[in-house]
Design a protein around this motif. Sequence first.
Motif, PDB file in Angstrom:
ATOM      1  N   ALA A 215       0.828  -1.210   0.000  1.00  0.00           N
ATOM      2  CA  ALA A 215       0.000   0.000   0.000  1.00  0.00           C
ATOM      3  C   ALA A 215       0.864   1.261   0.000  1.00  0.00           C
ATOM      4  CB  ALA A 215      -0.935  -0.018   1.211  1.00  0.00           C
ATOM      5  N   MET A 216       1.966   1.234   0.744  1.00  0.00           N
ATOM      6  CA  MET A 216       2.888   2.378   0.753  1.00  0.00           C
ATOM      7  C   MET A 216       3.557   2.538  -0.609  1.00  0.00           C
ATOM      8  SD  MET A 216       2.833   4.033   3.611  1.00  0.00           S
ATOM      9  CE  MET A 216       4.381   4.928   3.555  1.00  0.00           C
ATOM     10  N   ASN A 217       3.955   1.430  -1.214  1.00  0.00           N
ATOM     11  CA  ASN A 217       4.560   1.492  -2.550  1.00  0.00           C
ATOM     12  C   ASN A 217       3.599   2.113  -3.557  1.00  0.00           C
ATOM     13  OD1 ASN A 217       7.199   0.465  -2.289  1.00  0.00           O
ATOM     14  ND2 ASN A 217       6.470  -1.640  -2.284  1.00  0.00           N
ATOM     15  N   ARG A 218       2.333   1.811  -3.416  1.00  0.00           N
ATOM     16  CA  ARG A 218       1.334   2.306  -4.373  1.00  0.00           C
ATOM     17  C   ARG A 218       1.277   3.836  -4.379  1.00  0.00           C
ATOM     18  NH1 ARG A 218      -4.398   3.221  -4.433  1.00  0.00           N
ATOM     19  NH2 ARG A 218      -5.222   2.810  -6.526  1.00  0.00           N
ATOM     20  N   LEU A 219       1.582   4.448  -3.253  1.00  0.00           N
ATOM     21  CA  LEU A 219       1.527   5.905  -3.159  1.00  0.00           C
ATOM     22  C   LEU A 219       2.604   6.581  -4.002  1.00  0.00           C
ATOM     23  CD1 LEU A 219       0.935   6.307   0.690  1.00  0.00           C
ATOM     24  CD2 LEU A 219      -0.774   6.363  -1.147  1.00  0.00           C
ATOM     25  N   THR A 220       3.720   5.880  -4.208  1.00  0.00           N
ATOM     26  CA  THR A 220       4.839   6.471  -4.950  1.00  0.00           C
ATOM     27  C   THR A 220       5.036   5.848  -6.331  1.00  0.00           C
ATOM     28  OG1 THR A 220       6.377   4.899  -3.916  1.00  0.00           O
ATOM     29  CG2 THR A 220       6.086   7.030  -2.839  1.00  0.00           C
ATOM     30  N   ALA A 221       4.460   4.676  -6.563  1.00  0.00           N
ATOM     31  CA  ALA A 221       4.743   3.906  -7.783  1.00  0.00           C
ATOM     32  C   ALA A 221       4.314   4.639  -9.046  1.00  0.00           C
ATOM     33  CB  ALA A 221       4.043   2.553  -7.729  1.00  0.00           C
ATOM     34  N   VAL A 222       5.134   4.501 -10.091  1.00  0.00           N
ATOM     35  CA  VAL A 222       4.825   5.083 -11.394  1.00  0.00           C
ATOM     36  C   VAL A 222       3.493   4.544 -11.915  1.00  0.00           C
ATOM     37  CG1 VAL A 222       5.621   5.254 -13.788  1.00  0.00           C
ATOM     38  CG2 VAL A 222       7.279   5.399 -11.918  1.00  0.00           C
ATOM     39  N   SER A 223       3.241   3.262 -11.685  1.00  0.00           N
ATOM     40  CA  SER A 223       2.002   2.642 -12.191  1.00  0.00           C
ATOM     41  C   SER A 223       0.956   2.471 -11.091  1.00  0.00           C
ATOM     42  CB  SER A 223       2.333   1.273 -12.812  1.00  0.00           C
ATOM     43  OG  SER A 223       2.983   0.441 -11.860  1.00  0.00           O
ATOM     44  N   GLY A 224       1.078   3.237 -10.026  1.00  0.00           N
ATOM     45  CA  GLY A 224       0.193   3.086  -8.880  1.00  0.00           C
ATOM     46  C   GLY A 224      -1.288   3.221  -9.186  1.00  0.00           C
ATOM     47  N   ARG A 225      -1.625   4.061 -10.153  1.00  0.00           N
ATOM     48  CA  ARG A 225      -3.048   4.284 -10.460  1.00  0.00           C
ATOM     49  C   ARG A 225      -3.689   3.089 -11.165  1.00  0.00           C
ATOM     50  NH1 ARG A 225      -3.934  10.088 -13.088  1.00  0.00           N
ATOM     51  NH2 ARG A 225      -2.296   9.314 -14.483  1.00  0.00           N
ATOM     52  N   ARG A 226      -2.874   2.202 -11.710  1.00  0.00           N
ATOM     53  CA  ARG A 226      -3.421   1.016 -12.377  1.00  0.00           C
ATOM     54  C   ARG A 226      -3.377  -0.223 -11.490  1.00  0.00           C
ATOM     55  NH1 ARG A 226      -0.614   3.312 -16.599  1.00  0.00           N
ATOM     56  NH2 ARG A 226       1.074   1.780 -16.549  1.00  0.00           N
ATOM     57  N   THR A 227      -3.009  -0.021 -10.217  1.00  0.00           N
ATOM     58  CA  THR A 227      -2.909  -1.149  -9.300  1.00  0.00           C
ATOM     59  C   THR A 227      -3.828  -0.949  -8.094  1.00  0.00           C
ATOM     60  OG1 THR A 227      -1.115  -0.139  -8.041  1.00  0.00           O
ATOM     61  CG2 THR A 227      -0.479  -1.497  -9.919  1.00  0.00           C
ATOM     62  N   SER A 228      -4.223  -2.054  -7.513  1.00  0.00           N
ATOM     63  CA  SER A 228      -4.972  -2.004  -6.253  1.00  0.00           C
ATOM     64  C   SER A 228      -4.594  -3.233  -5.439  1.00  0.00           C
ATOM     65  CB  SER A 228      -6.481  -1.958  -6.496  1.00  0.00           C
ATOM     66  OG  SER A 228      -6.912  -3.095  -7.206  1.00  0.00           O
ATOM     67  N   PHE A 229      -4.756  -3.136  -4.131  1.00  0.00           N
ATOM     68  CA  PHE A 229      -4.368  -4.230  -3.250  1.00  0.00           C
ATOM     69  C   PHE A 229      -5.483  -4.553  -2.268  1.00  0.00           C
ATOM     70  CE2 PHE A 229      -0.389  -2.294  -4.647  1.00  0.00           C
ATOM     71  CZ  PHE A 229       0.230  -3.413  -5.186  1.00  0.00           C
ATOM     72  N   ILE A 230      -5.578  -5.833  -1.952  1.00  0.00           N
ATOM     73  CA  ILE A 230      -6.599  -6.319  -1.042  1.00  0.00           C
ATOM     74  C   ILE A 230      -5.918  -7.118   0.049  1.00  0.00           C
ATOM     75  CG2 ILE A 230      -8.527  -7.949  -0.827  1.00  0.00           C
ATOM     76  CD1 ILE A 230      -8.895  -7.094  -3.949  1.00  0.00           C
ATOM     77  N   ARG A 231      -6.253  -6.833   1.279  1.00  0.00           N
ATOM     78  CA  ARG A 231      -5.733  -7.654   2.370  1.00  0.00           C
ATOM     79  C   ARG A 231      -6.783  -8.687   2.721  1.00  0.00           C
ATOM     80  NH1 ARG A 231      -5.836  -7.221   8.262  1.00  0.00           N
ATOM     81  NH2 ARG A 231      -4.479  -8.927   8.933  1.00  0.00           N
ATOM     82  N   GLY A 232      -6.426  -9.942   2.612  1.00  0.00           N
ATOM     83  CA  GLY A 232      -7.372 -11.002   2.915  1.00  0.00           C
ATOM     84  C   GLY A 232      -6.819 -12.357   2.535  1.00  0.00           C
ATOM     85  N   SER A 233      -7.623 -13.381   2.754  1.00  0.00           N
ATOM     86  CA  SER A 233      -7.193 -14.747   2.447  1.00  0.00           C
ATOM     87  C   SER A 233      -7.582 -15.090   1.015  1.00  0.00           C
ATOM     88  CB  SER A 233      -7.819 -15.737   3.427  1.00  0.00           C
ATOM     89  OG  SER A 233      -9.224 -15.670   3.369  1.00  0.00           O
ATOM     90  N   ALA A 234      -6.629 -15.608   0.285  1.00  0.00           N
ATOM     91  CA  ALA A 234      -6.833 -15.906  -1.137  1.00  0.00           C
ATOM     92  C   ALA A 234      -7.948 -16.918  -1.354  1.00  0.00           C
ATOM     93  CB  ALA A 234      -5.527 -16.435  -1.730  1.00  0.00           C
ATOM     94  N   GLU A 235      -8.053 -17.888  -0.449  1.00  0.00           N
ATOM     95  CA  GLU A 235      -9.034 -18.963  -0.654  1.00  0.00           C
ATOM     96  C   GLU A 235     -10.472 -18.499  -0.452  1.00  0.00           C
ATOM     97  OE1 GLU A 235      -7.231 -19.837   3.494  1.00  0.00           O
ATOM     98  OE2 GLU A 235      -6.758 -18.676   1.693  1.00  0.00           O
ATOM     99  N   GLN A 236     -10.649 -17.326   0.170  1.00  0.00           N
ATOM    100  CA  GLN A 236     -11.999 -16.799   0.376  1.00  0.00           C
ATOM    101  C   GLN A 236     -12.332 -15.658  -0.591  1.00  0.00           C
ATOM    102  OE1 GLN A 236     -12.146 -15.736   4.522  1.00  0.00           O
ATOM    103  NE2 GLN A 236     -12.005 -17.859   5.216  1.00  0.00           N
ATOM    104  N   TYR A 237     -11.364 -15.252  -1.381  1.00  0.00           N
ATOM    105  CA  TYR A 237     -11.550 -14.094  -2.260  1.00  0.00           C
ATOM    106  C   TYR A 237     -12.331 -14.485  -3.512  1.00  0.00           C
ATOM    107  CZ  TYR A 237     -10.301 -10.070  -5.168  1.00  0.00           C
ATOM    108  OH  TYR A 237     -10.333  -8.976  -5.977  1.00  0.00           O
ATOM    109  N   ALA A 238     -13.429 -13.795  -3.747  1.00  0.00           N
ATOM    110  CA  ALA A 238     -14.232 -14.030  -4.945  1.00  0.00           C
ATOM    111  C   ALA A 238     -13.577 -13.312  -6.126  1.00  0.00           C
ATOM    112  CB  ALA A 238     -15.655 -13.527  -4.740  1.00  0.00           C
ATOM    113  N   VAL A 239     -13.163 -14.058  -7.126  1.00  0.00           N
ATOM    114  CA  VAL A 239     -12.417 -13.494  -8.253  1.00  0.00           C
ATOM    115  C   VAL A 239     -13.337 -12.602  -9.085  1.00  0.00           C
ATOM    116  CG1 VAL A 239     -11.073 -14.040 -10.319  1.00  0.00           C
ATOM    117  CG2 VAL A 239     -10.907 -15.513  -8.289  1.00  0.00           C
ATOM    118  N   PRO A 240     -13.000 -11.324  -9.247  1.00  0.00           N
ATOM    119  CA  PRO A 240     -13.851 -10.421 -10.023  1.00  0.00           C
ATOM    120  C   PRO A 240     -13.973 -10.862 -11.485  1.00  0.00           C
ATOM    121  CG  PRO A 240     -12.243  -9.187  -8.726  1.00  0.00           C
ATOM    122  CD  PRO A 240     -11.839 -10.620  -8.667  1.00  0.00           C
TER     123      PRO A 240
END
Length: 200
Positions: free
Chosen positions: A90-115
């Motif tokens: 999340a901190m990297n996203r604030l400075t990253a060149v491509s930050g606007r095209r990325t998003s991050f989710i904190r959670g367990s992969a096995e429970q995440y509903a794939v968009p």
Amino acid sequence: MTQADSQWDKLLKIKTTGRDDSHADRYRYPYEPTPYPVLERLANSGYIGKKHTLLDYGTGKGRVCFYLSFQTGCRSIGIECDERIYDSAAMNRLTAVSGRRTSFIRGSAEQYAVPAEVDRCYFFNPFSVEILQAVLAKVIESYYENPRELLLFFYYPTDEYTRCLMAQDALRHADEIDCRDLLPGSHPQERILIFSPHNA
């Protein structure tokens, strides 16, 4: 840390180097970023472009998301269960060149509903085969609910991962990207296996 690591991190305005196994256990494996030369080969493979959305499982500090979004123009989503490592992404996203095209989710992969918009998935042995099986079930469920071209990339697959993937009736082995020439050692696992749903 290699020179490529520091150069790319500097160019992308992120900090993703170093291994972190402080919260690793038998189900969730240590954070270790994919080497940049491997990501470069994947970016140049033609499998990922501007129209795609990539989901990076066990994203760690976000290197895969930031690099591939920068190089290919894709949108990327990273999922990470470790709160401290997620905070780094999340901190990297604030400075990253491509930050606007990325998003991050904190959670367990096995429970995440794939968009429905996700059509590329990336794995670098982030968790146990037990969790992988649950994650694959979610990915395949998403595919059947919204049929689309869908590719799953597995970098440096362990024997356990490979056996699990080959045993999946809903998936087929679509291709392989050889990476043995990129890093010292020429290990046979230096490759990216690509799978897709049978009807994709």
